[in-house]
Write an enzyme that holds these catalytic residues in place. Structure first.
Site, PDB file in Angstrom:
ATOM      1  N   HIS A 188       0.824  -1.227   0.000  1.00  0.00           N
ATOM      2  CA  HIS A 188       0.000   0.000   0.000  1.00  0.00           C
ATOM      3  C   HIS A 188       0.851   1.267   0.000  1.00  0.00           C
ATOM      4  O   HIS A 188       0.314   2.365  -0.149  1.00  0.00           O
ATOM      5  CB  HIS A 188      -0.927   0.043   1.222  1.00  0.00           C
ATOM      6  N   ASP A 243      -2.608 -10.709  -2.323  1.00  0.00           N
ATOM      7  CA  ASP A 243      -3.145 -10.232  -1.043  1.00  0.00           C
ATOM      8  C   ASP A 243      -4.650  -9.937  -1.218  1.00  0.00           C
ATOM      9  O   ASP A 243      -5.097  -9.631  -2.317  1.00  0.00           O
ATOM     10  CB  ASP A 243      -2.395  -8.957  -0.656  1.00  0.00           C
ATOM     11  N   HIS A 267      -6.167  -7.408  -0.322  1.00  0.00           N
ATOM     12  CA  HIS A 267      -6.342  -5.981  -0.611  1.00  0.00           C
ATOM     13  C   HIS A 267      -5.626  -5.599  -1.905  1.00  0.00           C
ATOM     14  O   HIS A 267      -4.580  -6.167  -2.223  1.00  0.00           O
ATOM     15  CB  HIS A 267      -5.757  -5.135   0.532  1.00  0.00           C
ATOM     16  N   ASP A 297      -3.985 -12.813   3.631  1.00  0.00           N
ATOM     17  CA  ASP A 297      -5.215 -12.398   4.315  1.00  0.00           C
ATOM     18  C   ASP A 297      -6.468 -12.730   3.517  1.00  0.00           C
ATOM     19  O   ASP A 297      -7.577 -12.452   3.967  1.00  0.00           O
ATOM     20  CB  ASP A 297      -5.169 -10.909   4.694  1.00  0.00           C
TER      21      ASP A 297
HETATM   22 ZN   LIG Z   1      -3.834  -7.225   2.852  1.00  0.00          ZN
END
Ligand SMILES: [Zn+2]
Length: 317
Positions: free
Chosen positions: A136, A173, A175, A254
């Site tokens: 991120h 991931d 995200h 995750d």
């Molecule tokens: Zn993540």
């Protein structure tokens, strides 16, 4: 058998963002313990991660971002000595403690050293068990538990220091890897393929990305088999056609069905399957060269088992 490097450093466990924060030092302990008891650790070549040089970090980040983090870190340490707070907050989820700067240098340094060792042929592939995670972190800002974008720093190093013309980044991931996209979008030497739950933090990645980005946003509760089908139909042909000279993996776990951070239905066999396919492409085009870095994964047992599944495929054990 492949020779797989395992890069980590104890400084990565000194960074923490407060009581009850999911991105916690225990994540690395859970992984290390599980690799030991299962014997996977015995099959790996262990490396201490060096500190990244700031010039290497600035291949992916603005000088201003690096200088601001360094300044914040120094101020925090001075204030702490004077009885001030233990944390300096960047956003509601992301904070520095007195060790964050050092941990972030080791995390990026792991990815850089792994890249050099793989390209030198010292090892076939590598996994970096590091935190803080990176995907991120944007060119000019830290966010979402991330400070430096370890994978983007390493990918740029492969391009600029090792003159690679085609570098692939794979991100599984839960995200969206918005930071990696921010840094690599429009770079013709890079192809990034990602699959992530949408809508979910950081709520990006679903609309008209740059031509060198292949984003697959999937709804909550998408199961492992459906994700494998999408990867087979969309990721793999694109990666195959790109013929990467090296593959970087943002390995977030995750999306595991037992991880509450997201609601995807992945499990250990799916992570092994994805790794197998990445490895096949690396063998066909990239002399097997893969550098994988830990991103998310917040349920300790599933995280540790998933990393082991990923490593068993990387190391052929
Ligand atoms: Zn993540």
């Amino acid at each position: 058998m492949s020779k797989t490097g395992y890069f980590t450093h104890r400084d990565c466990s000194k960074h923490e963002m407060g009581p009850g924060h999911p991105e916690c030092p225990e994540r690395l302990d859970a992984i290390a313990d599980h690799l030991l008891v299962t014997g996977v650790a015995d099959a790996l070549a262990h490396y201490e991660a060096p500190e990244a040089a700031l010039a290497d970090i600035e291949r992916a980040h603005d000088h201003g971002h690096v200088a601001a983090l360094r300044g914040m870190s120094e101020r925090l340490r001075q204030e702490q000595q004077a009885g001030g707070p233990d944390y300096a907050r960047i956003d509601p989820d992301t904070a520095l403690n007195a060790h964050t700067w050092q941990a972030a240098l080791r995390a990026a340094g792991a990815a850089l050293a792994a890249t050099d060792a793989v390209i030198a042929g010292e090892i076939d592939n590598a996994f970096c068990a590091v935190r803080p995670p990176g995907h991120h972190a944007c060119r000019d800002k830290a966010m979402g538990f991330c400070f430096f974008n370890n994978i983007a720093v390493a990918a740029r190093h492969a391009m600029q220091r090792h003159q690679m013309q085609r570098v692939a980044v794979v991100d599984f991931d839960v995200h969206h890897g918005n930071g990696t996209e921010d840094i690599l979008a429009g770079d013709p030497r890079a192809l990034m393929v990602g699959i992530f739950q949408h809508p979910l933090y950081p709520y990006s990645g679903a609309q008209s990305p740059a031509p060198n980005m292949l984003n697959l946003p999937v709804p909550a509760y998408t199961r492992g088999m459906a994700i494998r089908e999408l990867i087979e139909r969309l990721w793999l042909p694109r990666l195959e056609a790109f013929q990467p000279e090296m593959i970087f993996v943002s390995a977030g776990f995750d999306g595991h069905r037992e991880d509450d951070m997201g609601q995807l239905g992945l499990s250990e066999p799916d992570y092994a399957w994805i790794t197998r396919h990445i490895k096949d492409i690396a063998h066909r085009h990239a002399r097997g060269r893969i550098v994988s870095c830990l991103e998310g994964g917040y349920a300790m047992g599933p995280l540790a088992r998933s990393v082991a599944a990923h490593l068993r495929v990387l190391a052929d054990i």
